[in-house]
Enzyme design. Structure first.
Site, short mmCIF file in Angstrom:
data_model
loop_
_atom_site.label_atom_id
_atom_site.label_comp_id
_atom_site.label_asym_id
_atom_site.label_seq_id
_atom_site.Cartn_x
_atom_site.Cartn_y
_atom_site.Cartn_z
N ASN A 95 57.24 -37.22 2.79
CA ASN A 95 58.59 -37.59 3.20
C ASN A 95 58.87 -39.08 3.02
O ASN A 95 60.01 -39.48 2.79
CB ASN A 95 58.87 -37.16 4.64
CG ASN A 95 59.25 -35.69 4.71
OD1 ASN A 95 59.48 -35.06 3.67
ND2 ASN A 95 59.30 -35.13 5.90
N GLU A 146 49.88 -31.96 5.19
CA GLU A 146 49.39 -33.30 5.51
C GLU A 146 48.74 -33.25 6.88
O GLU A 146 49.33 -32.73 7.83
CB GLU A 146 50.55 -34.29 5.52
CG GLU A 146 51.21 -34.47 4.16
CD GLU A 146 52.53 -35.23 4.23
OE1 GLU A 146 52.79 -36.02 3.33
OE2 GLU A 146 53.31 -35.02 5.19
N SER A 194 57.98 -33.94 11.11
CA SER A 194 58.04 -34.47 9.75
C SER A 194 58.26 -35.97 9.75
O SER A 194 58.07 -36.62 8.73
CB SER A 194 59.16 -33.79 8.97
OG SER A 194 60.38 -33.96 9.64
N HIS A 224 51.44 -31.35 8.96
CA HIS A 224 52.80 -31.26 8.43
C HIS A 224 52.85 -30.29 7.25
O HIS A 224 52.33 -30.58 6.17
CB HIS A 224 53.29 -32.66 8.02
CG HIS A 224 54.70 -32.66 7.55
ND1 HIS A 224 55.16 -33.43 6.53
CD2 HIS A 224 55.77 -31.93 7.98
CE1 HIS A 224 56.44 -33.20 6.34
NE2 HIS A 224 56.84 -32.29 7.20
N1 3HC Z 1 58.29 -15.78 1.95
C1 3HC Z 1 57.68 -15.13 0.96
N2 3HC Z 1 57.94 -15.35 -0.34
C2 3HC Z 1 58.86 -16.30 -0.64
C3 3HC Z 1 59.54 -17.04 0.34
C4 3HC Z 1 59.23 -16.74 1.70
N3 3HC Z 1 59.81 -17.39 2.71
N4 3HC Z 1 60.39 -17.90 -0.27
C5 3HC Z 1 60.25 -17.72 -1.59
N5 3HC Z 1 59.33 -16.75 -1.81
C6 3HC Z 1 58.84 -16.27 -3.12
C7 3HC Z 1 59.87 -15.52 -3.90
O1 3HC Z 1 59.89 -14.17 -3.53
C8 3HC Z 1 59.36 -15.73 -5.32
O2 3HC Z 1 58.28 -14.84 -5.60
P1 3HC Z 1 57.86 -14.50 -7.16
O3 3HC Z 1 57.38 -15.77 -7.79
O4 3HC Z 1 56.77 -13.48 -7.00
O5 3HC Z 1 59.11 -13.98 -7.79
C9 3HC Z 1 58.78 -17.12 -5.30
O6 3HC Z 1 58.56 -17.44 -3.91
C10 3HC Z 1 59.73 -18.11 -5.87
O7 3HC Z 1 60.99 -17.98 -5.20
P2 3HC Z 1 62.38 -17.79 -5.96
O8 3HC Z 1 62.21 -16.90 -7.16
O9 3HC Z 1 63.39 -17.42 -4.94
O10 3HC Z 1 62.86 -19.20 -6.45
P3 3HC Z 1 62.13 -20.39 -7.15
O11 3HC Z 1 61.27 -19.96 -8.28
O12 3HC Z 1 63.22 -21.38 -7.40
O13 3HC Z 1 61.18 -21.01 -6.03
C11 3HC Z 1 60.94 -22.56 -4.26
C12 3HC Z 1 61.70 -21.36 -4.77
C13 3HC Z 1 59.47 -22.20 -4.07
C14 3HC Z 1 61.57 -22.93 -2.94
C15 3HC Z 1 61.05 -23.70 -5.36
O14 3HC Z 1 62.39 -23.88 -5.74
C16 3HC Z 1 60.52 -25.01 -4.85
O15 3HC Z 1 59.34 -25.28 -4.89
N6 3HC Z 1 61.45 -25.89 -4.39
C17 3HC Z 1 61.09 -27.18 -3.81
C18 3HC Z 1 60.74 -26.98 -2.36
C19 3HC Z 1 60.34 -28.24 -1.71
O16 3HC Z 1 60.38 -29.33 -2.29
N7 3HC Z 1 59.96 -28.12 -0.44
C20 3HC Z 1 59.62 -29.25 0.36
C21 3HC Z 1 60.82 -29.64 1.15
S1 3HC Z 1 60.52 -31.08 2.11
C22 3HC Z 1 59.83 -30.46 3.49
O17 3HC Z 1 59.66 -29.27 3.71
C23 3HC Z 1 59.43 -31.47 4.46
C24 3HC Z 1 60.27 -31.41 5.69
O18 3HC Z 1 59.57 -32.12 6.67
C25 3HC Z 1 61.63 -32.02 5.51
#
Ligand code: 3HC
Length: 335
Positions: A224, A186, A153, A174
């Site tokens: 990022n 990415e 990342s 990424h």
């Molecule tokens: N496998 C399968 N399904 C999953 C899952 C997984 N690992 N994680 C979540 N889900 C599903 C849930 O079951 C749910 O399904 P549904 O819509 O059918 O009910 C759906 O995804 C949404 O999950 P939740 O209901 O638990 O919760 P949210 O609606 O709050 O969504 C989230 C969770 C998708 C994580 C949302 O909060 C989100 O988009 N958050 C921001 C995440 C983000 O910004 N990620 C990037 C981080 S930076 C990065 O990764 C870069 C690194 O290099 C640092």
């Protein structure tokens, strides 16, 4: 054509939006056998994504999921199983499809199983020395045509590419956390990456159901570079006592439409990961004003408060569930 206009043309090629082929529903079948190295937070999701494309679109004959240690291999398999269970429970997959996906994955601690892979995605711990050692070995062990892709990342793709001994066959891919849900990938090109390798990788990202964007090898790529400084600014707001954890997070959710507030997201990503990324950039790019490390981030990581993975960060966590903010808010006085 002058070398300047050649590089401008090359630059336009890199930055042109993803081709229709990348989003086509007909798989390009560029890579028959895919390997994934490291089955942690990101790697297990990448293996599952590739295996799903293998099972549903016949994209790959197999996906080799490699961990050097049996304990981590089993943990990776459990993570995939638990994600698949979620999808089945939500009726997004049947049990028979779930079996097909799992059957496409060869779990192994034997690295020689990767030697004839066409495409290998590495998602091991973010440590440049470890990655360079790994690539130096893989460069000798794998067939000449194997393309290497790092899911780093924040580290330099160019440094790893040179260590591999085959920089023209090296790209960055990424993914975002949680990989199974987040659509973006990415795709990173260094000055050595061949256009053919880059195009094939962009097409593969589309084939596995993600949306590719293209970026040059620069710190943090696109997301990022924008996101991590933003998380740091949120932590600094809290550190100065300007606003509470709750108000900072709810502001970005309701005022900017983000799915999670920045302190919640920092916990979700891992405070150690956030610190590692930013400390590396501060060291390597001391002139970049957007790169700063808040004191409370250092203190929390030193105390083992790493966010979701340790049960405490800016919030308390019960497994996957976020609970109340940790008591930093006491210093905030709005009177
Ligand atoms: N496998 C399968 N399904 C999953 C899952 C997984 N690992 N994680 C979540 N889900 C599903 C849930 O079951 C749910 O399904 P549904 O819509 O059918 O009910 C759906 O995804 C949404 O999950 P939740 O209901 O638990 O919760 P949210 O609606 O709050 O969504 C989230 C969770 C998708 C994580 C949302 O909060 C989100 O988009 N958050 C921001 C995440 C983000 O910004 N990620 C990037 C981080 S930076 C990065 O990764 C870069 C690194 O290099 C640092």
């Amino acid at each position: 054509m002058s070398s300047l206009s050649r590089s401008a043309a090359a630059c336009q090629r890199i930055l042109r939006p993803a081709t229709a082929r990348a989003f086509s529903s007909t798989p390009s079948l560029n890579f028959d056998k895919v390997g994934i190295i490291g089955l942690g937070l990101m790697g297990h999701g990448i293996a599952q994504t590739a295996a799903t494309a293998a099972a549903t679109k016949n994209l790959h004959s197999s996906v080799v999921a490699y961990e050097s240690d049996k304990i981590f291999l089993d943990k990776g398999r459990d993570r995939i199983q638990s994600s698949i269970d979620k999808l089945v429970k939500k009726d997004k997959m049947t049990w028979s499809q779930a079996d097909d996906v799992l059957n496409k994955i060869v779990f192994t601690t034997d690295r020689s199983a990767l030697s004839d892979a066409d495409f290998i995605v590495e998602a091991i711990i973010e440590n440049m020395d470890l990655k360079k050692n790994l690539y130096s070995s893989l460069g000798k062990e794998c067939k000449a045509g194997t393309i290497f892709a790092s899911n780093t990342s924040s580290l330099s793709i160019t440094e790893m590419a040179l260590a591999s001994g085959r920089p023209e066959k090296f790209v960055g891919v990424h993914f975002f956390n949680p990989v199974q849900i987040m659509k973006l990938v990415e795709v990173i090109r260094t000055e050595y990456t061949s256009m053919e390798v880059f195009d094939k990788t962009v097409a593969w990202v589309g084939d596995v159901g993600k949306v590719p964007v293209k970026c040059r090898d620069t710190p943090g790529f696109i997301v990022n570079r924008l996101l991590v400084p933003n998380l740091m600014q949120a932590i600094l707001l809290l550190e100065r006592g300007d606003a509470t954890t709750h108000d900072i997070d709810i502001s970005m959710q309701l005022g900017a439409g983000h799915p999670m507030g920045p302190l919640h997201l920092a916990d979700y990503v891992g405070l150690d990961t956030c610190l590692y990324i930013m400390e590396g950039w501060v060291k390597d790019f001391p002139g970049e004003g957007a790169f700063v490390v808040p004191e409370i981030l250092k203190q929390k990581v030193a105390r083992g408060e790493l966010g979701r993975k340790s049960g405490k960060g800016f919030y308390y966590w019960d497994g996957e569930k976020r609970e109340d903010p940790v008591g930093m808010d006491e210093g905030v006085n709005m009177e």
